[in-house]
Design a protein around this motif. Structure first.
Motif, PDB file in Angstrom:
ATOM      1  N   ARG A 757       0.824  -1.209   0.000  1.00 34.52           N
ATOM      2  CA  ARG A 757       0.000   0.000   0.000  1.00 34.52           C
ATOM      3  C   ARG A 757       0.854   1.253   0.000  1.00 34.52           C
ATOM      4  N   GLN A 758       1.968   1.214   0.739  1.00 37.49           N
ATOM      5  CA  GLN A 758       2.891   2.353   0.720  1.00 37.49           C
ATOM      6  C   GLN A 758       3.449   2.574  -0.680  1.00 37.49           C
ATOM      7  N   GLY A 759       3.901   1.496  -1.320  1.00 41.45           N
ATOM      8  CA  GLY A 759       4.438   1.615  -2.674  1.00 41.45           C
ATOM      9  C   GLY A 759       3.400   2.145  -3.647  1.00 41.45           C
ATOM     10  N   PHE A 760       2.197   1.594  -3.567  1.00 48.08           N
ATOM     11  CA  PHE A 760       1.099   2.030  -4.429  1.00 48.08           C
ATOM     12  C   PHE A 760       0.845   3.532  -4.268  1.00 48.08           C
ATOM     13  N   GLY A 761       0.971   4.015  -3.047  1.00 43.47           N
ATOM     14  CA  GLY A 761       0.689   5.415  -2.739  1.00 43.47           C
ATOM     15  C   GLY A 761       1.691   6.406  -3.281  1.00 43.47           C
ATOM     16  N   ARG A 762       2.785   5.914  -3.894  1.00 48.02           N
ATOM     17  CA  ARG A 762       3.776   6.847  -4.447  1.00 48.02           C
ATOM     18  C   ARG A 762       3.253   7.537  -5.705  1.00 48.02           C
ATOM     19  N   LEU A 763       2.256   6.963  -6.368  1.00 47.67           N
ATOM     20  CA  LEU A 763       1.867   7.465  -7.686  1.00 47.67           C
ATOM     21  C   LEU A 763       0.899   8.644  -7.641  1.00 47.67           C
ATOM     22  N   ILE A 764      -0.235   8.480  -7.014  1.00 51.21           N
ATOM     23  CA  ILE A 764      -1.266   9.521  -7.023  1.00 51.21           C
ATOM     24  C   ILE A 764      -1.108  10.376  -5.778  1.00 51.21           C
ATOM     25  N   ARG A 765      -0.643  11.620  -5.978  1.00 52.25           N
ATOM     26  CA  ARG A 765      -0.350  12.509  -4.849  1.00 52.25           C
ATOM     27  C   ARG A 765      -1.246  13.743  -4.808  1.00 52.25           C
ATOM     28  N   SER A 766      -2.070  13.942  -5.857  1.00 52.31           N
ATOM     29  CA  SER A 766      -3.005  15.075  -5.856  1.00 52.31           C
ATOM     30  C   SER A 766      -4.223  14.711  -6.704  1.00 52.31           C
ATOM     31  N   LYS A 767      -5.232  15.538  -6.653  1.00 51.65           N
ATOM     32  CA  LYS A 767      -6.466  15.257  -7.384  1.00 51.65           C
ATOM     33  C   LYS A 767      -6.287  15.343  -8.890  1.00 51.65           C
ATOM     34  N   LYS A 768      -5.192  15.972  -9.325  1.00 51.71           N
ATOM     35  CA  LYS A 768      -4.958  16.122 -10.759  1.00 51.71           C
ATOM     36  C   LYS A 768      -4.047  15.036 -11.329  1.00 51.71           C
ATOM     37  N   ASP A 769      -3.432  14.253 -10.470  1.00 55.41           N
ATOM     38  CA  ASP A 769      -2.507  13.216 -10.933  1.00 55.41           C
ATOM     39  C   ASP A 769      -3.250  12.091 -11.644  1.00 55.41           C
ATOM     40  N   LYS A 770      -2.583  11.534 -12.658  1.00 52.67           N
ATOM     41  CA  LYS A 770      -3.079  10.333 -13.323  1.00 52.67           C
ATOM     42  C   LYS A 770      -1.891   9.419 -13.582  1.00 52.67           C
ATOM     43  N   GLY A 771      -2.141   8.114 -13.529  1.00 52.28           N
ATOM     44  CA  GLY A 771      -1.023   7.224 -13.778  1.00 52.28           C
ATOM     45  C   GLY A 771      -1.413   5.762 -13.809  1.00 52.28           C
ATOM     46  N   LEU A 772      -0.442   4.942 -14.200  1.00 50.30           N
ATOM     47  CA  LEU A 772      -0.614   3.499 -14.262  1.00 50.30           C
ATOM     48  C   LEU A 772       0.316   2.827 -13.275  1.00 50.30           C
TER      49      LEU A 772
END
Length: 816
Positions: A757-772
């Motif tokens: 869960r910590q690793g997963f949380g590195r990607l989306i850090r704001s409401k505007k972020d998008k990623g895979l």
């Protein structure tokens, strides 16, 4: 001396039984009084010996009383009693002494008026978090979040009810403001100092330099917040004077340019903090000028009025909010627990604690409760004692010359015929000690070897055991000779004005600590601990470390820290595993707490997607690494940056780096690998350069904040299960089996889910972020436990199984 038994009418028999249970030794009691000044309730906080007991005063409130017994029956307060009574009087806490029969009491200081804590106004505080509130007026991108409101409300209740709370608040909740605003209001109402502990420097700096600065503008009252650092972070002016003297006498191996830079910084620094230095400085050089607790002359120091650490300490004691890290928090708790004195710690008295990034607290506590032994620890002590012109033994020799003639010969004989030969023997034994350990560990394939009966039956261990006993014996002799010189040469000098007196006391204390470490690790007899030998590399040289750690740190934490506090709030984005706090209860040793779990306000259904490649080899398959390299090459070649790859071992990371580096560099893509570069450098370069990719392990699974287009693709190579068979992990498994618990479901799986869960949380850090997010470990689908990982994903996050070609089609160089 007058002594009244009236106060003891209701509790005297209970106290007498407690004293008898403690074999007639001293006990330390917290007492509640009624409006007639009669003791109505007691709590035994500590037990000691026939002369003293630990003074556990952290959570004593105004209007209460602390009581201890004098087994001798003489109720006359000692000098230490008077000092503690005076300190308690300032807090309006009473102080009394009783006899062992608990039928006589002598009140040294009367209890003050009990102060009822004022409660927070929930409506007033929650208004700050609403769309028309003051935070919205101050922060440009602020939006009202129900998750933040729920979190803040729970924290308000925690302060008002003085309770322990576990609060899991998903990424983007805004939990920093959710606990800061109630904490600041509570302090303003009740003058109750509050400590906030974090795991990472990034969060500390965010709190002190950003969030609290914002709240200075938002709130209608003033407050004082301080970032607390350990003593070693500050320049010692007295040590620098000696450092300069030695440099001027050509007695230091240090470049002139570096000395001039240091000297110039020393002249201009206001804080004296190491973090200010913007030029290269080796740790060994800094240690020669850094402040140290056991070499501090305190008020007797000629530089006391300008001392950087003392100035910082004054600021700490005046502060309303103290920002610390988990290491400092636990170091402070351990020192106070070991010495039984709050004065020996770094932090002043406090009753309210907020632990952010709380999922790390068990692991860090385990480190702090260990007793490692490694060669530099012994070498550094020996170098200070003996080794150059400025060593302690050289200075002792000079001091002997100033004694009266009748003492000189006796002291010189003690120095030359006992202390120096013993020190030389220690010098010879230290490398032999560690070489024998190195020779022993060479018989095993693993780099971490548990110290157990099998190892102890090895002939090489038996040979090492004799060497260790010899080293401990010579250290004990050294301790005795240093103590004799101290008592005959320095004891009785004016209070701590002599620098050599402080140095010899420091050397004696450190020698005693080394003896304890050697014997503790050698005997390996404490059933609460696991002991092992570990081979690692330090500056290119193999180093053998003797390590020990508590198998269950949660067994020690309540007595060491939690029991001394009235209110603790634990918070993190990842405390639960499989939606349960059970694992965290075991980690902290806490039996009951209020619980809250709040989801992230981000819309993961639109912002992220977890992709699991189809037909990919299992991690245990020999083809896994080769297929991984092939697919990483394709993904990185397509994304051309904005990608971070998280590995679970340096071995896997290095294999992929070595097989991809040259080909990707030919394409103009640079791999920033944790196997080659420091974490800070990697983060700086990744933010500054396009066409860069991070290969990280361990520390990159958490604490990395890369919002926006900086990071668009997160690749997790494997599920982050702990390494099986390692000494500490194996001992934890065995302990769980003894308790009838399944180690996989109660240890390995919760640890892995939380780290995932910590690793997963590195990607989306704001409401505007998008990623895979791409996970190459198909066990998440093929094994029954895999659902635990999928259930831990943020609500709404889509999960797709997809072949590798389709996966590549989802990757877009210009964005997701």
């Amino acid at each position: 001396m007058s002594a009244s038994a009236e106060m003891l009418l209701e509790v005297g028999s209970t106290i007498k039984k407690e004293i008898e249970t403690a074999s007639g030794n001293e006990i330390f009691i917290r007492a509640q009084l009624n409006n007639k000044n009669i003791i109505k309730e007691i709590e035994v906080l500590a037990r000691g010996n026939s002369n003293s007991a630990p003074a556990v005063i952290n959570n004593i409130m105004a209007g209460e009383m602390i009581i201890h017994n004098h087994p001798s029956g003489d109720l006359t307060p000692s000098a230490a009693d008077i000092r503690l009574a005076a300190k308690m009087a300032a807090r309006e806490v009473g102080f009394a002494i009783i006899n062992n029969q608990a039928d006589q009491i002598y009140v040294v200081v009367e209890a003050g008026t009990k102060k009822e804590k004022q409660k927070l106004d929930k409506k007033e505080i929650l208004n700050y978090f609403k769309k028309e509130g003051k935070l919205a007026q101050e922060l440009e991108r602020f939006s009202e979040r129900k998750e933040q409101l729920v979190t803040a409300e729970k924290i308000i209740d925690s302060f008002n009810k003085h309770q322990f709370d576990f609060i899991e608040a998903g990424t983007g909740t805004g939990k920093s403001f959710a606990y800061l605003i109630p904490a600041l209001f509570y302090n303003n109402l009740n003058q109750a100092r509050i400590v906030i502990s974090t795991n990472t420097i990034n969060l500390q700096e965010q709190l002190i330099n950003k969030d609290l600065v914002t709240l200075q503008r938002v709130l209608d009252f003033d407050f004082n917040a301080v970032l607390v650092k350990g003593r070693n972070n500050y320049l010692c002016l007295r040590k620098f004077k000696n450092f300069k003297k030695n440099f001027d006498n050509n007695e230091l191996e240090i470049d002139k340019t570096l000395f001039n830079e240091l000297n110039d910084w020393k002249k201009h620094t206001e804080s004296g903090e190491k973090s200010e230095i913007n030029f290269q400085l080796k740790k060994s050089v800094w240690n020669q000028i850094a402040a140290e607790s056991d070499l501090c002359l305190k008020t007797s120091c000629p530089f006391y009025s300008n001392c950087h650490f003392m100035q910082a300490r004054k600021a700490i004691y005046k502060a309303d909010i103290l920002i610390v890290n988990h290491h400092l928090l636990l170091s402070d708790a351990r020192v106070k627990d070991d010495t039984g004195s709050v004065d020996r710690g770094i932090l002043p008295n406090f009753n309210h604690l907020i632990i952010d990034e709380a999922h790390n607290i068990g692991e860090i506590a385990t480190d702090h409760l260990g007793h490692p032994l490694y060669q530099p620890l012994l070498d550094n002590w020996l170098k200070r004692l003996s080794g150059d012109k400025n060593s302690l033994l050289s200075e002792i020799r000079e001091d002997i010359a100033f004694t009266v003639d009748s003492d000189q010969k006796r002291l010189r004989d003690l120095l030359d015929k006992r202390l120096i030969p013993t020190t030389q023997k220690i010098r010879d034994l230290i490398p032999q000690y560690f070489n024998e350990l190195k020779d022993l560990i060479a018989d095993y394939k693993d780099k971490k070897i548990t110290v157990n009966k099998n190892l102890q039956s090895n002939p090489k261990w038996e040979e090492f055991y004799k060497t260790a006993q010899d080293l401990a014996a010579y250290l004990k002799n050294n301790f005795s000779y240093l103590q004799m010189i101290y008592e005959n040469l320095y004891l009785g000098l004016e209070a701590e004005t002599d620098e050599n007196e402080m140095k010899i006391k420091s050397s004696i204390n450190r020698c005693h600590d080394l003896i304890k470490r050697i014997e503790f690790n050698l005997e390996a007899a404490d059933d609460d601990y696991v002991f092992w030998l570990e081979s690692s590399y330090y500056r290119g040289t193999e180093q053998i470390v003797q390590k020990s750690a508590p198998i269950d740190a949660g067994k020690f934490l309540p007595d060491m820290l939690w029991s001394k506090l009235t209110n603790v709030i634990f918070t993190s984005a990842t405390i639960t595993a499989a939606n349960s706090f059970d694992y965290f209860y075991r980690e902290t040793g806490i039996k009951t707490a209020e619980e809250l779990k709040v989801e992230s306000p981000f819309d993961y259904s639109k912002q992220a997607e977890l992709l699991i490649p189809l037909n990919f080899p299992d991690p245990s398959n020999n083809k896994f690494l080769k297929e991984l390299v092939i697919n990483l090459k394709k993904i990185i070649s397509k994304s051309r940056g904005s990608t971070m790859v998280l590995f679970t071992s340096y071995r896997m990371l290095s294999y992929c780096f070595n097989n991809l580096k040259d080909e990707l560099e030919e394409q103009g893509i640079r791999i920033l690998s944790q196997s080659k570069l420091s974490r800070n450098y990697i983060m700086q370069e990744f933010r500054a350069e396009y066409n860069t990719v991070i290969f990280g392990t361990s520390s990159f699974w958490e604490g990395v904040d890369l919002p926006g287009d900086i990071l668009k693709y997160l690749i997790m190579v494997k599920l982050p299960f702990p390494v099986p068979g390692e000494p500490l992990y194996q001992a934890k498994e065995d302990l769980l089996k003894e308790k009838g618990l399944n180690p996989f479901y109660n240890l390995a799986l919760p640890q892995a889910v939380i780290k995932f869960r910590q690793g997963f949380g590195r990607l989306i850090r704001s409401k505007k972020d998008k990623g895979l997010i791409i996970l190459f470990d198909r066990r998440v689908k093929s094994r029954s436990y895999g659902q635990k990982f999928l259930d831990s994903l943020p609500e709404g996050c889509p999960v797709s199984e997809i072949n590798c070609n389709e996966l590549l089609e989802k990757i877009n160089y210009n964005g997701v």
